[in-house]
Scaffold this active site. Structure first.
Site, PDB file in Angstrom:
ATOM      1  CG  ASP A  50      -1.754   1.244   1.337  1.00  0.00           C
ATOM      2  OD1 ASP A  50      -2.560   1.346   2.279  1.00  0.00           O
ATOM      3  OD2 ASP A  50      -1.617   2.119   0.451  1.00  0.00           O
ATOM      4  CE1 TYR A 140      -6.004  11.984 -14.707  1.00  0.00           C
ATOM      5  CE2 TYR A 140      -5.256  10.693 -12.831  1.00  0.00           C
ATOM      6  CZ  TYR A 140      -5.212  10.988 -14.177  1.00  0.00           C
ATOM      7  OH  TYR A 140      -4.372  10.291 -15.010  1.00  0.00           O
TER       8      TYR A 140
HETATM    9  C1  VAH Z   1      -8.417   9.430 -17.391  1.00  0.00           C
HETATM   10  N1  VAH Z   1      -7.263   7.718 -18.681  1.00  0.00           N
HETATM   11  O1  VAH Z   1      -9.291   9.412 -18.225  1.00  0.00           O
HETATM   12  C2  VAH Z   1      -7.065   8.836 -17.765  1.00  0.00           C
HETATM   13  C3  VAH Z   1      -6.190   9.849 -18.443  1.00  0.00           C
HETATM   14  C4  VAH Z   1      -6.095  11.697 -20.103  1.00  0.00           C
HETATM   15  C5  VAH Z   1      -6.960  10.738 -19.420  1.00  0.00           C
HETATM   16  O2  VAH Z   1      -5.529  10.603 -17.495  1.00  0.00           O
HETATM   17  O3  VAH Z   1      -8.576   9.916 -16.314  1.00  0.00           O
END
Ligand code: VAH
Length: 317
Positions: A50, A140
């Protein structure tokens, strides 16, 4: 020895197999929180790990004589919007744990992927440059952009040789994608073969930067093998291969499966996709370490369909 963290993920599986081919099976230790991916079984050492447990990670780095770390563990864009805190904590703390141990243990090289998801609605849509206005609107994207600055900081301040690529959407057949907005471009192939229809969660004209996994793996190995002095970008390099829309990839599939149909039912992922550039300028990667992709939409489509037909036992005898 090389440690791959997140080895059972979409990129991790293929990167582990590729690294084992180059450096030898027993010189690449695969690790993940989840159990070992079927394709990795029997190809080399696997440890449960982890990345959020810094002490355990540190113990493994010492015990396994690790000299390079590839950190692939992350929560992607779509899943991240459902679990903002988990996404920020895992993506950020996981990277900081690795960078700090790399500093302390004098790890030779670290690889950590960023993404075109760092770009936001105010970034140029076409040929988005290496350096430009970057205002991410997903957790993200925020975590990946912040991570880029931490990589640059650890390189500048502590001399850690950490390298990074801003991957486009990645398409592959060996392992499932992990909750990204670009996952439609993988799902469409499975549904085309199994149902001959795909219900797409993005609008037909949603252009996104994409890349076939073999090109992403090639770029990663090429970046990591380049001499240090060639690496001028210590945040993260733009790389590109192609851009297409759901309508275009559906047409490419119909060349192989004429009766394949697609329907569009955009969901919350449309907002994420609309915030990203449609195409990327990767001049820096081409100039600094000779990046060049091999696969375009037609070559990828043919390769994906052929390999998935085999995997699904659909090849006409
Ligand atoms: C996503 N596959 O969709 C990843 C990527 C550019 C997209 O970072 O979050």
């Amino acid at each position: 020895k090389i440690l791959v963290i997140g080895a059972s993920g979409q990129i991790g599986v293929e990167l582990t197999l590729a690294l084992r081919k180059v450096y030898g099976n027993n010189n690449v230790v695969a690790s993940d929180l989840r159990e070992e991916n079927e394709l990795l079984k029997g190809t080399g050492p696997y440890v449960s790990l982890d990345v959020m447990n810094k002490e355990m990670l540190h113990v493994q780095v010492i015990r396994q004589n690790i000299t390079q770390i590839y950190l692939l563990a992350a929560i992607l864009s779509a899943t991240g919007e459902k679990n903002p805190n988990l996404a920020w904590n895992l993506n950020m703390q996981g990277l900081l744990n690795v960078l700090d141990i790399a500093r302390e243990e004098q790890i030779q090289k670290v690889y950590w992927p960023s993404s075109i998801a760092v770009f936001g609605p105010t970034s140029p849509k076409i040929n988005c440059p290496q350096q430009t206005i970057i205002e991410p609107i997903t957790v993200y994207g925020i975590s990946k952009y912040a991570g880029e600055f931490w990589c640059n900081y650890y390189h500048q301040r502590y001399g850690v040789d950490v390298r990074s690529l801003r991957y486009p959407g990645l398409i592959s057949y060996k392992s499932a994608p992990g909750g990204g907005t670009t996952d439609y471009a993988v799902e469409i192939f499975h549904d085309a073969l199994e149902e001959k229809n795909y219900n797409c969660f993005l609008r037909e004209d949603t252009y996104l930067p994409m890349m076939y996994m073999p090109d992403a793996i090639k770029a990663t190995l090429q970046l990591m093998e380049a001499p240090q002095e060639q690496i001028k970008v210590r945040t993260s390099y733009n790389i590109a291969a192609m851009s297409f829309s759901p309508k275009e990839i559906a047409a490419a599939i119909q060349k192989h499966i004429p009766d394949f149909t697609i329907h569009y039912k955009p969901d919350y992922r449309q907002t994420i996709a609309d915030s990203w550039p449609q195409s990327i300028d990767d001049t820096s990667a081409r100039n600094d370490w000779n990046w060049k992709p091999d696969f375009d939409l037609d070559l990828m489509t043919a390769d994906m369909i052929q390999n998935l037909q085999q995997a699904k036992g659909l090849l006409k005898k």
